[in-house]
Every structure is written in C-alpha cells, then in structure tokens.
Design a protein around this motif. Structure first.
Motif, PDB file in Angstrom:
ATOM      1  N   ALA A  52      11.067   1.984  -0.264  1.00  0.00           N
ATOM      2  CA  ALA A  52      10.847   3.106  -1.081  1.00  0.00           C
ATOM      3  C   ALA A  52       9.462   3.221  -1.337  1.00  0.00           C
ATOM      4  O   ALA A  52       8.899   2.655  -2.395  1.00  0.00           O
ATOM      5  N   ARG A  53       8.532   3.726  -0.483  1.00  0.00           N
ATOM      6  CA  ARG A  53       7.264   3.837  -0.719  1.00  0.00           C
ATOM      7  C   ARG A  53       6.745   4.765  -1.475  1.00  0.00           C
ATOM      8  O   ARG A  53       7.129   5.950  -1.518  1.00  0.00           O
ATOM      9  N   ARG A  54       5.569   4.689  -2.192  1.00  0.00           N
ATOM     10  CA  ARG A  54       4.940   5.781  -3.051  1.00  0.00           C
ATOM     11  C   ARG A  54       3.541   6.059  -2.514  1.00  0.00           C
ATOM     12  O   ARG A  54       2.832   4.819  -2.216  1.00  0.00           O
ATOM     13  N   ARG A  55       3.002   7.104  -2.601  1.00  0.00           N
ATOM     14  CA  ARG A  55       1.555   7.390  -2.367  1.00  0.00           C
ATOM     15  C   ARG A  55       0.654   6.536  -3.300  1.00  0.00           C
ATOM     16  O   ARG A  55      -0.631   6.244  -2.775  1.00  0.00           O
ATOM     17  N   THR A  56       0.917   6.277  -4.343  1.00  0.00           N
ATOM     18  CA  THR A  56       0.095   5.435  -5.230  1.00  0.00           C
ATOM     19  C   THR A  56       0.526   3.887  -5.366  1.00  0.00           C
ATOM     20  O   THR A  56      -0.733   3.439  -5.954  1.00  0.00           O
ATOM     21  N   ASP A  57       0.884   3.315  -4.139  1.00  0.00           N
ATOM     22  CA  ASP A  57       0.948   2.047  -4.031  1.00  0.00           C
ATOM     23  C   ASP A  57      -0.309   1.331  -3.057  1.00  0.00           C
ATOM     24  O   ASP A  57       0.090   1.226  -2.015  1.00  0.00           O
ATOM     25  N   LYS A  58      -1.422   1.419  -3.696  1.00  0.00           N
ATOM     26  CA  LYS A  58      -2.319   1.081  -3.312  1.00  0.00           C
ATOM     27  C   LYS A  58      -2.382  -0.485  -2.516  1.00  0.00           C
ATOM     28  O   LYS A  58      -3.067  -0.548  -1.321  1.00  0.00           O
ATOM     29  N   TRP A  59      -1.921  -1.312  -3.094  1.00  0.00           N
ATOM     30  CA  TRP A  59      -1.830  -2.681  -2.639  1.00  0.00           C
ATOM     31  C   TRP A  59      -1.034  -2.690  -1.235  1.00  0.00           C
ATOM     32  O   TRP A  59      -1.414  -3.119  -0.243  1.00  0.00           O
ATOM     33  N   PHE A  60       0.237  -1.961  -1.336  1.00  0.00           N
ATOM     34  CA  PHE A  60       1.023  -2.114  -0.027  1.00  0.00           C
ATOM     35  C   PHE A  60       0.329  -1.210   1.093  1.00  0.00           C
ATOM     36  O   PHE A  60       0.267  -1.473   2.188  1.00  0.00           O
ATOM     37  N   LEU A  61      -0.287  -0.072   0.652  1.00  0.00           N
ATOM     38  CA  LEU A  61      -0.940   0.651   1.507  1.00  0.00           C
ATOM     39  C   LEU A  61      -2.376   0.182   2.041  1.00  0.00           C
ATOM     40  O   LEU A  61      -2.682   0.658   3.114  1.00  0.00           O
ATOM     41  N   LYS A  62      -2.843  -0.805   1.657  1.00  0.00           N
ATOM     42  CA  LYS A  62      -3.910  -1.529   2.192  1.00  0.00           C
ATOM     43  C   LYS A  62      -3.588  -2.162   3.446  1.00  0.00           C
ATOM     44  O   LYS A  62      -4.456  -2.392   4.348  1.00  0.00           O
ATOM     45  N   PHE A  63      -2.472  -2.612   3.701  1.00  0.00           N
ATOM     46  CA  PHE A  63      -1.937  -3.427   4.783  1.00  0.00           C
ATOM     47  C   PHE A  63      -0.851  -2.692   5.798  1.00  0.00           C
ATOM     48  O   PHE A  63      -0.679  -3.044   6.952  1.00  0.00           O
TER      49      PHE A  63
END
Length: 184
Positions: A52-63
C-alpha cells in the motif's frame, strides 16, 4: 489452530504491462489459482497481503516506482485469484507483511498457527515475511513454484530464486515445498 495462506503482493499492478517480470508472474497465475482453490477446499484462510504505497512516501519512492498506490484499483488483489466473500486483505507499507500492518492480529483472530507463503518477490516480501513470521512464532512453508524472484546484482532470476529460498530455509526455518507436493 489452523494453517493459512499468505498471498504476498499479487496485486493488479503486479501484472500490469509495465511490471517487473510480468510474463513470469502471469505464467504462475493458473497454478496459483488451482493451489488457492485447493487451500480453500481444505478450509484454510487465505490472506492477501498487498503493498500500500502513498505518494508521500519519499523514502520508498527514492528507490522504487509508485505502484500499488493505496485505495487505487492497481493495489487490489488479482481478480482471478481473489474471493472477496472468503478472503481477507491486509495492507502493508514495506516488504514484510508484518511490518507496520495488522497482519499479526488478523492471524491471531483467525486462530492461525502456521503459514504457507506464495507471491513475489521471493528475495524481498517472501523472505522478510517468513523471517518475521518465525520471530512471531508462526512456522512457515514457502510454496516455491508460486514465488518469483528478480535478477539482482548481476545474478540471474534462477540464481536469485535459489539463493533466496536457501536463505529463507536457513534464517526462517521454513519448509520449501512445491504446490503439487502439497496438494497430493
């Protein structure tokens, strides 16, 4: 107490045309469907554990790319595998199905004592969930032909799958079994 099946990250986004290893994933679906029908027939609870990803998840979305966005259609379980009237869905925010989710309490409410794991990726979600399950007192069986790894660090898919399954067997004390052997 019973045994349950955890279906890890088998979401609509995971079989979208742009998904990693999409041909391999789609090839597994008929076997996964037959296995889940067998498990339900045995009275085993089936729990879909969906990223369940969120657009605000900057850590995960870096990778990683944004996929399985929470509350969007792509985050839902693969329709041909999912039985909404019977199955349970748990949302997870990281690789492990247990980390930051209500999976443990859900399993305790279902009076589950052990787990069979299917899904992807073997080296990420399956491995971390199996290790966390062991730490929480849930013995696990990994259904090896219903898991898929990815090529990492210059290794082939087959090499990564073998290494991942060996690691899971050693670190999570998991049994590694093929679906046809379980369904006998």
């Amino acid at each position: 107490m019973s045994e349950a099946v955890l279906v890890l990250d088998m979401t609509r986004d995971s079989i979208a045309p742009e998904a990693r290893a999409v041909e391999m994933r789609r090839a597994v679906l008929p076997r996964a469907g037959a296995y889940l029908a067998w498990a339900r027939g045995k009275g085993m609870p089936v729990v879909f554990v969906c990223s369940a990803r969120r657009r605000t998840d900057k850590w995960f979305l870096k990778f990683w790319e944004l996929a399985n966005e929470i509350w969007q259609p792509g985050q839902q379980p693969i329709a041909e595998l999912f039985r909404p009237e019977q199955d349970t869905v748990v949302h997870k925010r990281r690789y492990s199905g247990f980390f930051g989710s209500d999976l443990e309490i859900t399993l305790r409410e279902l009076e589950v004592a052990s787990l069979q794991l299917i899904g992807w990726s073997t080296s990420l979600a399956v491995a971390t969930t199996a290790i966390d399950a062991w730490q929480l007192g849930f013995p696990t069986t990994v259904v090896s032909d219903l898991t898929i790894s990815h090529a990492w660090g210059g290794h082939t898919v087959d090499d990564t799958q073998k290494w991942s399954l060996d690691y899971i067997a050693a670190m999570a004390k998991s049994k590694i079994v093929r679906s046809d052997d379980l369904m006998r």
